[in-house]
Write a protein that holds these residues in place. Structure first.
Motif: not given
Length: 300
Positions: A67-68, A73-76, A133-138, A274-277
């Motif tokens: 979760a952290l 990784l998205d930001g990178f 689940s968007i988070v659980d399924e990536g 909490n997801r940086h698009l």
């Protein structure tokens, strides 16, 4: 060894529950990906994954770390996109889900138009009529139609989808055409099992939304099935406009009470708070919001 590679390897293994799939997506060997994850666990001093010969699952510490690290990784990835000027030429994968009927009929043509404008973007679309689940399924985002209930997600409304009450010419010839929404109480109606009140249909009457009690022998949880049953002459249906637009144009269905439609269904893109698009995901959401065909109601 690069810490980003370790984190990316772990995240891919966790999201796909597979070292093999993670290795394929990274362009590395499964053995090297396993080493990346093991080195990460050693550096942190905790076990992140439970491994058996049949499965790979997250430990509690692994779920917290995923979760952290996912936003990092998205930001990178976003940083690399900016450095490479990918605002003009987007690239990378977008993982998303959508309901089967709406996805096939309306979303896929819109995605094709987006893909034509951005040839370096890969689109991974999973059809599912369950609320994944968007988070659980990536996933990066989900497109949904209906009442928006999940307050843990950010919602970008893409449009509204009216509900259309319709019947086949054969049904109306046999049973008569109801002259007022209240007359539906004497007709065979198809009940939508997805609605909280399937026996209550709402209409705009004299500027006010009014409830009409209906009933019938048929109950379905798929709008496309209701539309086909109505076209077969069995009953009157109330369906999202996208499911009946073609049948209305072809004359297989006739709309009833067109001026008294209501629009309780929202079409929306959902993504984690909490997801940086990344730029590519933002561009897709903007494209869907600006696409008039996505939520067209079928009226000429």
């Amino acid at each position: 060894m690069d810490k980003i590679d370790r984190m990316r390897a772990f995240a891919l293994v966790a999201k796909n529950a597979s070292f093999t799939i993670a290795a394929q997506r990274m362009g590395r060997s499964a053995r090297l990906v396993s080493k990346y994850v093991a080195d990460l666990e050693n550096a942190l001093g905790v076990q992140l994954l439970n491994r058996t010969t049949r499965s790979v699952t997250l430990t509690d510490a692994g779920a917290t770390y995923l979760a952290l690290c996912a936003p990092l990784l998205d930001g990178f990835d976003e940083l690399e996109e900016k450095v490479r000027n990918e605002q003009a030429s987007l690239r990378g994968a977008i993982h998303m889900s959508a309901p089967t009927g709406f996805g096939a009929l309306r979303l896929v043509p819109s995605l094709a138009r987006f893909a034509e404008k951005h040839p370096n973007v890969e689109l991974d679309l999973k059809f599912s009529d369950r609320r994944v689940s968007i988070v659980d399924e990536g996933l990066d985002l989900a497109v949904r139609i209906g009442p928006m209930r999940d307050s843990s997600l950010k919602v970008r409304q893409l449009g509204r989808m009216p509900l259309v009450v319709c019947a086949s010419p054969a049904y109306l010839k046999h049973a008569g055409t109801p002259s007022h929404p209240q007359a539906l109480a004497t007709h065979e109606c198809i009940l939508d099992g997805n609605m909280t009140e399937p026996t209550v249909w709402r209409f705009m009457i004299n500027g006010q939304e009014e409830a009409v009690q209906v009933n019938g022998r048929f109950r379905m949880n798929a709008p496309a099935g209701s539309a086909r049953l109505a076209a077969a002459g069995a009953a009157i249906a109330r369906c999202p406009a996208y499911t009946v637009a073609d049948a209305l144009k072809a004359g297989d269905l006739v709309e009833l009470f067109a001026e008294q439609r209501v629009s309780p269904y929202v079409v929306a893109a959902l993504f984690p708070h909490n997801r940086h698009l990344t730029a590519r995901v933002r561009a897709l959401i903007d494209h869907l919001a600006d696409d008039p065909a996505l939520c067209a109601d079928g009226r000429d």
